[in-house]
Design a protein around this motif. Structure first.
Motif, PDB file in Angstrom:
ATOM      1  N   PHE A  90       0.866  -1.175   0.000  1.00 44.82           N
ATOM      2  CA  PHE A  90       0.000   0.000   0.000  1.00 44.82           C
ATOM      3  C   PHE A  90       0.905   1.228   0.000  1.00 44.82           C
ATOM      4  CE2 PHE A  90      -2.766  -3.257   1.711  1.00 44.82           C
ATOM      5  CZ  PHE A  90      -4.001  -2.975   1.138  1.00 44.82           C
ATOM      6  N   PRO A  95      -1.113   5.792  -5.067  1.00 41.89           N
ATOM      7  CA  PRO A  95      -1.900   4.580  -4.826  1.00 41.89           C
ATOM      8  C   PRO A  95      -2.945   4.393  -5.918  1.00 41.89           C
ATOM      9  CG  PRO A  95      -2.684   6.353  -3.428  1.00 41.89           C
ATOM     10  CD  PRO A  95      -1.455   6.871  -4.123  1.00 41.89           C
ATOM     11  N   ASP A  99      -5.991   0.177  -4.167  1.00 50.66           N
ATOM     12  CA  ASP A  99      -5.249   0.437  -2.930  1.00 50.66           C
ATOM     13  C   ASP A  99      -6.116   1.236  -1.956  1.00 50.66           C
ATOM     14  OD1 ASP A  99      -2.884  -0.764  -3.843  1.00 50.66           O
ATOM     15  OD2 ASP A  99      -2.111   1.115  -4.670  1.00 50.66           O
TER      16      ASP A  99
END
Length: 396
Positions: A90, A95, A99
């Motif tokens: 993560f 992201p 995520d």
């Protein structure tokens, strides 16, 4: 005023904060994609590992289990970033939507299971703020903080106030221009590391937190005169793709002279000055004193820690035991650390249909919000209740 740096084995307690770093993503320096390790079909994969990942969430795992099972109707393989061990990564920077979606569900799960409280970093929705590089998002930083923290301070406690204060100050120092900081007395603000040079309000915001915090180092260890705000932050973002969480361990005195011990930790899976990390968790502890004025704004911040040992670990010059014998400062993560992510994902019902919704549409799995006042329902949904933060006005 003891401090220490420890390195533990891969996939132990990991990452979010700053007394020496930034918890949230930003775009001050690009982060190479090859730091965020990806698994593809050409990688060598342990059969047992593949089976475990496939059971966790076959539609989202980066393993090749689905493609190797000819009888499976599983969706196409996702290109999710994974560590060497196969653990989902993560990243705090760049992201994916997946995520963010999974991070939010994991946050709710951990709030409900352990009573964790989302950190308060002030009003991030303030439309008057001119963000340096866009409004920061702390969703994944909060997840890593939840996963790795060893303390769980009660709502309304001085420990939680100090922790939120430091996190808000760090956010402002990283993402705001100095004139918009709400955590400091701008006329009197000064900072100092290990009793060395004192940086005033004209210099400290300009050089950045890393430079003044590392200013007590010998020049061959860290030369703050040769690093800029951007370059110093960039080095640690390269080293810690999943962030640099922070927690307050213990508070010894409250306002106006707040003294406390703290812990920083991060997964060293990136690269620092040419040295590639191998996924070990780096722990750092220290002592801090914050002098506040009558409005609870910082006039002076003094930080004490061992920066040389910290940098030696990142450069591959030193290796430390896991620190379990050091007591509370290196206690086990309450939530189990990153090595518990897989089991958490397996335990969570990821389908929104299984979540409970209150009349305002707030989805809170495992929390009944019926019969509560509007503010109380919001508190249940966010994990915040009790006293109010002096910087954002929200409940702590």
């Amino acid at each position: 005023m003891n401090s220490g740096i420890q390195s533990s084995s891969p996939a132990s307690a990991d990452d979010d904060g700053d007394t020496v770093g930034s918890e949230a993503y930003d775009t001050l320096a690009p982060l190479p994609e090859d730091i965020l390790l990806r698994r593809d079909e050409s990688d060598e994969i342990d059969v047992d590992e593949v089976d475990e990942e496939a059971l966790i969430n076959p539609s989202n795992t980066g393993s090749t289990a689905a493609s190797n099972n000819s009888n499976s109707d599983a969706p196409p393989i996702d290109t999710r970033r994974t560590s060497h061990s196969g653990r989902p990564i993560f990243p705090v920077r760049h992201p994916t939507k997946e995520d963010m979606s999974q991070a939010k569900k994991l946050l709710t799960y951990l709030q409900n299971k352990h009573g964790f409280v989302i950190p308060d970093r002030g009003n991030l929705d303030d439309q008057s703020v001119l963000w340096k590089e866009g409004r920061p998002d702390y969703t994944i930083a909060d997840l890593h903080y939840f996963l790795g923290k060893t303390t769980n301070h009660p709502r309304g406690s001085v420990e939680l106030f100090v922790e939120n204060f430091i996190k808000t100050w760090e956010m402002e120092a990283t993402h705001k221009e100095f004139y918009q900081w709400n955590t400091v007395d701008q006329c009197a603000y000064e900072v100092c590391s290990n009793g060395g040079k004192v940086f005033d309000s004209q210099e400290a915001p300009w050089v950045g937190n890393y430079n003044w915090l590392l200013s007590s180092c010998e020049p061959d260890t860290w030369d703050s005169t040769k690093e800029t705000f951007e370059s110093s932050h960039g080095k640690f973002r390269y080293a810690f793709p999943e962030g640099f969480p922070f927690e307050v361990l213990q508070v010894f005195s409250g306002p106006p002279n707040v003294s406390f011990t703290w812990r920083h930790w991060a997964v060293f899976s990136g690269e620092f000055e040419g040295n590639q990390g191998t996924g070990e968790t780096i722990n750092m502890t220290g002592f801090g004193v914050v002098t506040l004025n009558d409005d609870l704004k910082a006039k002076r911040i003094d930080i004490y820690f061992d920066p040389t040992s910290f940098l030696d670990v990142l450069r591959g010059k030193a290796q430390y035991r896991d620190g379990k014998d050091r007591g509370v400062a290196f206690g086990d993560p309450i939530a189990g650390g990153l090595d518990a992510v897989a089991s958490m994902m397996a335990a969570i019902e990821l389908d929104d249909d299984d979540e409970d919704s209150d009349e305002d549409g707030a989805k809170v799995k495992g929390i009944s919000t019926s019969g509560l006042a509007t503010d109380e329902r919001k508190g249940a949904a966010t994990g915040r209740s009790g006293s109010r933060c002096p910087f954002s006005g929200t409940s702590m």
